[in-house]
Design an enzyme around this catalytic site. Structure first.
Site, PDB file in Angstrom:
ATOM      1  N   ASN A  84      -3.289  41.285 104.553  1.00  0.00           N
ATOM      2  CA  ASN A  84      -2.866  42.119 103.422  1.00  0.00           C
ATOM      3  C   ASN A  84      -3.375  41.527 102.105  1.00  0.00           C
ATOM      4  OD1 ASN A  84      -1.051  44.328 102.500  1.00  0.00           O
ATOM      5  ND2 ASN A  84       0.185  42.689 101.604  1.00  0.00           N
ATOM      6  N   ASP A  86       1.498  51.279  93.901  1.00  0.00           N
ATOM      7  CA  ASP A  86       2.167  51.691  92.666  1.00  0.00           C
ATOM      8  C   ASP A  86       1.090  51.885  91.603  1.00  0.00           C
ATOM      9  OD1 ASP A  86       1.633  49.005  91.965  1.00  0.00           O
ATOM     10  OD2 ASP A  86       3.733  48.415  91.882  1.00  0.00           O
ATOM     11  N   GLU A 109       1.279  48.608  99.382  1.00  0.00           N
ATOM     12  CA  GLU A 109       2.115  48.277  98.216  1.00  0.00           C
ATOM     13  C   GLU A 109       1.793  49.199  97.032  1.00  0.00           C
ATOM     14  OE1 GLU A 109       2.113  44.063  97.309  1.00  0.00           O
ATOM     15  OE2 GLU A 109       2.069  43.487  99.423  1.00  0.00           O
ATOM     16  N   GLU A 150      -3.118  37.704 100.808  1.00  0.00           N
ATOM     17  CA  GLU A 150      -3.855  37.285  99.600  1.00  0.00           C
ATOM     18  C   GLU A 150      -4.606  35.961  99.727  1.00  0.00           C
ATOM     19  OE1 GLU A 150      -1.018  37.499  96.392  1.00  0.00           O
ATOM     20  OE2 GLU A 150      -0.647  39.626  96.712  1.00  0.00           O
TER      21      GLU A 150
END
Ligand SMILES: *[C@@H]1O[C@H](CO)[C@@H](O)[C@H](O)[C@H]1NC(C)=O
Ligand SMILES: *[C@@H]1O[C@H](CO)[C@@H](O)[C@H](O)[C@H]1NC(C)=O
Ligand SMILES: *[C@@H]1O[C@H](CO)[C@@H](O)[C@H](O)[C@H]1NC(C)=O
Ligand SMILES: *[C@@H]1O[C@H](CO)[C@@H](O)[C@H](O)[C@H]1NC(C)=O
Ligand SMILES: *[C@@H]1O[C@H](CO)[C@@H](O)[C@H](O)[C@H]1NC(C)=O
Ligand SMILES: *[C@@H]1O[C@H](CO)[C@@H](O)[C@H](O)[C@H]1NC(C)=O
Length: 355
Positions: free
Chosen positions: A207, A275, A273, A165
């Protein structure tokens, strides 16, 4: 197979070779007899279907049985245990207890591991944030941290999220102590340190979230990675976190397009990740939308040459990070509070069996 070229490097890793049998027919009544998601994902050409696991839920044996069932999950990622505040709580004092609670059972269960994360602006220990270090001092702190953690886990990780990030949504670099003190080169320094100390087989990833479309952020990242490739800065992959919300999730085409930014550079990619959160209260219609988003996202990875696998950011609604981070949202996972599979689970399973 999608990844013939990776097979040499991967043979030495403790991967499992799945030899499942197809269930006969496609009746819903037989769904629970289908192989788990990892078996189906491997058959569709991925290296793994994985999940993040957090430490707080390890006292729940029913949860743990699913988490380390390698038919469902061929790879696990510690949600928190490898973050800086837990691994180096005091300067030069290292603690791998939380990480080991997830990594060791995964090794025993013959599941691959993605490791997460060497460098982030969040969940840093107080000793690091409460003081202004000089640039040389902070660089040596960074190298020392990566050195210890990389050597400890040396080749137990298929991949490491080296930097997490670093970008803002507009494509500029995020303000952080790293950027302020070291400057933009902190990112490539982290990759160089990781390459120096971790196993040569371990894939090094950048990432981030919000890069699952072609947008300012993903294009800025592509530009950075392109420069790294040109200058031989050691980077192997880009992880698209894929934290989505029903109603405004990237489409299959969006995610394919974003993955392809990095395929074109010769890197591997992954959804790291995944979701899909729902605005509460939930409903059957919302679960159906959620199921479609999950299936489209996984399919984008299956279809994109560079995409090696999908990791869900936990699989059980009650332990998801979503309710506490996004008040009013929840039910983002594949298993419901009763630990029953949701429509989203079956949508992924059905899609993978059709591949
Ligand atoms: C693991 O998951 C598969 C697929 O859902 C299931 O068939 C199998 O029974 C599970 N294994 C255990 C030990 O629970
Ligand atoms: C596990 O521990 C948490 C507290 O950390 C508790 O809330 C939960 O009920 C426990 N679960 C089981 C199955 O014991
Ligand atoms: C290491 O971390 C674990 C888990 O947070 C904790 O219980 C333990 O006390 C720590 N060990 C040391 C030596 O601080
Ligand atoms: C660090 O430096 C900034 C200015 O660059 C200052 O605002 C801040 O208070 C300093 N922090 C500490 C802990 O000294
Ligand atoms: C994207 O970047 C362009 C300039 O490169 C700018 O004009 C535009 O406003 C940016 N869009 C967003 C959403 O930040
Ligand atoms: C698919 O995505 C690409 C960008 O990656 C875009 O140019 C194209 O218009 C999109 N197609 C559809 C049908 O949305």
């Amino acid at each position: 197979m999608k990844f013939a070229s990776l097979s040499v490097a991967l043979t030495a890793l403790p991967l499992i070779s799945a030899s499942p049998t197809y269930p006969q027919g496609g009746q819903h009544a037989q769904r629970n007899k289908y192989p788990g998601l990892d078996v189906l994902a491997k058959r569709a050409g991925l290296l793994y279907f994985g999940t993040a696991i957090d430490n707080v839920v390890l006292n729940n044996t029913a949860y743990v049985a699913i988490a380390h069932n390698r038919s469902e999950f061929g790879q696990v990622t510690p949600s928190n245990g490898q973050k800086w505040m837990y691994t180096e709580p005091q300067r030069n004092v290292f603690n791998y207890t939380m990480a080991d609670e997830i990594v060791k059972p995964a090794i025993k269960a013959l599941q691959m591991r993605r490791c997460h994360t060497f460098l982030w602006h969040n969940q840093l220990p107080d000793w690091l944030t409460a003081k202004n270090y000089t640039k040389p001092e902070l660089i040596s702190i960074l190298e020392n941290h990566i050195k210890h953690e990389a050597r400890y886990f040396y080749d137990t990780c298929y991949a490491w999220d080296v930097v997490n990030e670093a970008f803002n949504d507009d494509g500029t670099l995020r303000e952080s102590l790293w950027l302020t003190t070291i400057g933009p080169s902190y990112i490539e320094l982290a990759f160089k340190f990781a390459r120096k100390y971790v196993s040569p087989r371990t894939r090094l990833y950048y990432n981030d979230y919000g890069i699952e479309r072609v947008n300012n952020k993903s294009l800025a990242l592509q530009k950075l990675v392109k420069d790294y490739v040109k200058r031989d800065v050691p980077i192997d992959g880009v992880g698209l976190q894929a934290h989505f919300t029903i109603g405004r999730a990237p489409s299959y085409n969006d995610t394919r397009g974003a993955l392809n930014l990095f395929t074109k550079l010769g890197l591997e990619t992954a959804l790291t990740e995944l979701d899909v959160r729902v605005d509460l209260p939930d409903s059957e219609a919302k679960q159906a939308t959620q199921a479609a988003v999950y299936a489209a996202s996984v399919k984008a990875c299956v279809d994109e040459k560079s995409c090696v696998g999908v990791t869900v950011w936990d699989f059980w609604d009650p332990v998801s990070w979503v309710p506490s981070t996004f008040p009013g949202y929840g039910n983002a996972c594949l298993w419901d509070e009763k630990l029953q599979r949701k429509p989203a689970y079956y949508a992924i399973s059905d899609m993978l069996r059709d591949e």
